[in-house]
Write an enzyme that holds these catalytic residues in place. Structure first.
Site, PDB file in Angstrom:
ATOM      1  CG  HIS A  29      45.618  40.812  37.978  1.00 22.67           C
ATOM      2  ND1 HIS A  29      45.735  42.001  38.678  1.00 22.67           N
ATOM      3  CD2 HIS A  29      44.313  40.442  38.064  1.00 22.67           C
ATOM      4  CE1 HIS A  29      44.549  42.336  39.167  1.00 22.67           C
ATOM      5  NE2 HIS A  29      43.672  41.411  38.808  1.00 22.67           N
ATOM      6  CG  HIS A  71      42.434  36.560  36.445  1.00 20.95           C
ATOM      7  ND1 HIS A  71      42.508  37.882  36.843  1.00 20.95           N
ATOM      8  CD2 HIS A  71      41.775  36.584  35.263  1.00 20.95           C
ATOM      9  CE1 HIS A  71      41.924  38.652  35.947  1.00 20.95           C
ATOM     10  NE2 HIS A  71      41.469  37.889  34.979  1.00 20.95           N
ATOM     11  CD  GLU A  76      24.500  57.489  23.882  1.00 19.57           C
ATOM     12  OE1 GLU A  76      23.453  58.093  23.590  1.00 19.57           O
ATOM     13  OE2 GLU A  76      24.609  56.238  23.842  1.00 19.57           O
ATOM     14  CG  HIS A  94      15.019  61.613  27.165  1.00 16.03           C
ATOM     15  ND1 HIS A  94      14.495  60.357  27.384  1.00 16.03           N
ATOM     16  CD2 HIS A  94      15.572  61.572  25.926  1.00 16.03           C
ATOM     17  CE1 HIS A  94      14.696  59.599  26.324  1.00 16.03           C
ATOM     18  NE2 HIS A  94      15.363  60.309  25.427  1.00 16.03           N
TER      19      HIS A  94
END
Length: 680
Positions: free
Chosen positions: A24, A273, A425, A486
């Site tokens: 890149h 890029h 998280e 869960h």
């Protein structure tokens, strides 16, 4: 000379990408002045010692621009670090030959920066958002170290953290979470530099991204400033000085840049890029820079000296002054200085394992999350730099450090050891890694099902060989009424498949103690500790084998008379007690069984062949595995004639006893399957 040095960074990046025919080039071309201004004039960093504890940290979160960092490390003369963690004064982190080996096999210049491989790379980046997430953990570490170790007149920790980032970091959820946490904590030592170049890999950023980033960050509690031209060194300097003067919040510097700067056909285009410019375009770019068109990997006369006179001289002076101050600190506070030395070398203090609990036999027992909390607090007392928290589940995870003096890490109150990550998280995993590479022993906790939200960070911890600690509770369908949303099923198999991730699922309270002993002594591997919400028996170790067998990953917990079983029952975690109960019932019926507790497959696989055979004799082909999770992987242990009791669907929402009965996790079923494999 400034421009010559900047163009040297650019052309080294261009040449390395072109030689590799991969990479890149566009971002390094646009951002070279931004990095030059920071490293040459503001970064407190000594190239002669990339491990100086109070160095400023520079994180390249947009890791695809790796040649920007590699060229800078080379030109500034950053020294290498050997396999024992010692600086090599006579050997650079990256030589010119290393730059020429960009993206080649076994090189120190991989496609994205890897911290365990290349000195001067603070953390492994590439997956967007992770680097900025790491930077928040580094900034937390700096604040915590300062609050706990600085003394009046002897401020030995005050390092800042700079993270270069792009549109991808701004779009990724982990980046948003990390920015929110940093703003809440008022981390004034944190500076993100946003490469605002209006381009993503697929084309113009406007295809997918149109939000007002500056307003968003103001809302998140950040100081925001802007540089309208990435080539304007004076304005860049003003922006960095604005950051250094800001004492009540983190800073975002928005830099308007041109990706592929200087390329007549590819500037401001995604064409620059993710692929080389091409031979002819490289010549045109170099002509624009006033560079010899056919020269490759050229460092003009005076450029190395320019960096030596800049960051080299300034960094050496800063480091020398700090060393003198730390010498005084050692004399006045020898115990604290010793702690810092141990911390920097991944060592533990003497007596780190004193007063660890021993749990008496108890048929009712306790959940392993509860015993974990007790062990974690004992270790926290003994290891002053053990720090961590939970994603808004500390009371459920039992990860609160409750001993006297533990305290909480709050905005403007940075001394505490309990971090409050909130329901973030993703950011927690990345921040734990950032603290870990700063040499704190850091942990993060949540429900096991939500490890899925943390997997990118966990994978990077394993890749960069940093001993981050991930604590997971509510580990199975044993959650009962919470239901399948869960109840983790496939997570154990997924983590066991991850290279260099140590997974431990202890079978009772004393196995938890042994698991922590292993985890806390780990230096080059992260660990996932998987724990129950429901209670389980604590075994009588005078009747059954000692829990120290955990160190080998799997061990014979209960055995047939004479050590010659007809059937082997194996399990992990809460299912071990089903194996033990089935063993006792089979024994009463005259059937010889063996119970193998297998808290860690990874540790077991490291044992020698003789030990493995002693646990699983090849002639005993009647085998049963019991685990409330996907059975994937158990085939290697049960063999072609064995049976696996596990999960083949998602769970169910119902009282625990009903869920266990529905899916066959009852003693009677284990006994029946054992008899089945025996042909009885």
């Amino acid at each position: 000379m400034d421009l010559l040095s900047i163009n040297t960074i650019r052309t080294l990046a261009i040449d390395a990408v072109q030689k590799a025919n991969s990479g890149h080039p566009g971002a390094p071309m646009g951002l070279a002045p931004v990095v030059y201004a920071l490293w040459q004039r503001y970064l407190r960093y000594d190239p002669a010692d990339p491990l100086w504890p109070n160095r400023d940290r520079f994180v390249l979160s947009n890791g695809h621009a790796s040649m920007l960092l590699y060229a800078t490390l080379h030109l500034t003369g950053v020294r290498g670090v050997d396999s024992d963690g010692n600086v090599t004064p006579d050997k650079p982190a990256l030589s010119m030959d290393d730059l020429k080996q960009f993206r080649q096999l076994d090189s120190k210049t991989p496609g994205h920066p890897e911290s365990h491989m290349t000195a001067g790379v603070e953390t492994t980046t590439g997956p967007l958002g992770q680097g900025v997430g790491n930077s928040v953990g580094m900034a937390i570490a700096s604040k915590w170290l300062a609050a706990n170790y600085n003394k009046p007149g002897l401020e030995v920790f005050d390092f800042n953290v700079y993270a270069m980032c792009g549109d991808g970091d701004m779009m990724e959820g982990v980046g948003c979470e990390a920015a929110s946490l940093a703003g809440h904590l008022k981390l004034s030592n944190l500076c993100w530099i946003y490469d605002h170049n209006h381009v993503t890999l697929d084309g113009p950023a406007s295809y997918s991204f149109s939000e007002d980033v500056m307003t968003r960050f103001i809302g998140l509690g950040w100081n925001v400033t802007r540089v309208a031209d990435a080539n304007d060194l004076e304005m860049l300097g003003h922006a960095y000085e604005t950051f250094l003067k800001t004492k009540d919040r983190p800073t975002l510097i928005v830099v308007d840049s041109h990706i592929g700067y200087g390329s007549p056909n590819k500037q401001d285009s995604s064409d620059s890029h993710g692929e080389p410019l091409g031979v002819e375009e490289v010549k045109l770019v170099k002509k624009f820079y006033g560079w010899p068109e056919d020269a490759q990997f050229l460092v003009p006369d005076g450029v190395y000296d320019q960096f030596k006179k800049g960051i080299g001289k300034r960094g050496a002076e800063l480091h020398s002054n700090w060393s003198k101050k730390f010498g005084d600190y050692k004399q006045q506070f020898p115990e604290l200085a010793e702690q810092l030395d141990l911390m920097q070398h991944w060592k533990l203090p003497q007596g780190w394992d004193k007063d660890l609990p021993t749990f008496p036999p108890d048929a009712k027992g306790m959940a392993t999350r509860d015993s974990s909390g007790k062990v974690l607090n004992a270790l926290g007392k003994n290891i002053p730099w053990l720090i961590g928290g939970s994603a808004d589940l500390a009371h459920s995870n039992k990860t609160n450090l409750t001993f006297e003096g533990a305290g909480d890490f709050f905005p403007d109150e940075y001394k505490g050891r309990n971090l409050h990550f909130g329901v973030r998280e993703h950011a927690m995993g990345a921040a734990v890694n950032g603290m870990s590479v700063t040499r704190l022993r850091a942990f993060g906790a949540t429900f096991f099902n939500f490890s899925d939200y943390m997997r990118p960070s966990m994978r990077l911890a394993a890749l960069m060989e940093t001993p981050s600690i991930f604590i997971f509770t509510h580990d199975s369908i044993g959650l009962g009424e919470d239901g399948p949303t869960h109840q983790p099923i496939e997570q154990l198999a997924g983590l066991r498949a991850m290279p260099n991730m140590l997974v431990l699922r202890p079978g009772d309270a004393n196995e938890v103690v042994e698991a922590y002993k292993i985890i806390i002594q780990s230096r080059h591997s992260p660990a996932s500790l998987v724990l129950t919400r429901q209670t389980m028996p604590t075994y009588d170790r005078t009747k059954y084998a000692p829990a120290s067998g955990v160190a080998k990953g799997a061990y014979v917990l209960a055995d047939a008379d004479g050590g010659k079983p007809d059937v082997i029952l194996m399990g992990t975690g809460s299912e071990v007690h089903l194996c033990v109960e089935a063993y006792e019932k089979l024994k009463a019926e005259g059937i010889k069984a063996r119970v193998v507790s297998m808290p860690s497959w990874e540790l077991f696989e490291k044992q020698d062949a003789a030990y493995k055979v002693s646990v699983f004799p090849p002639n005993v082909t009647a085998r049963v595995s019991v685990e409330m999770a996907s059975t994937f992987g158990w085939e290697r242990y049960v063999g072609p004639k064995g049976k696996m009791i596990g999960m083949h669907t998602f769970g169910a929402s119902a009282p625990l006893k009903d869920v266990l009965k529905k899916f066959g996790f009852v003693t009677e079923n284990v006994v029946a399957v054992a008899k089945e494999v025996l042909g009885k």
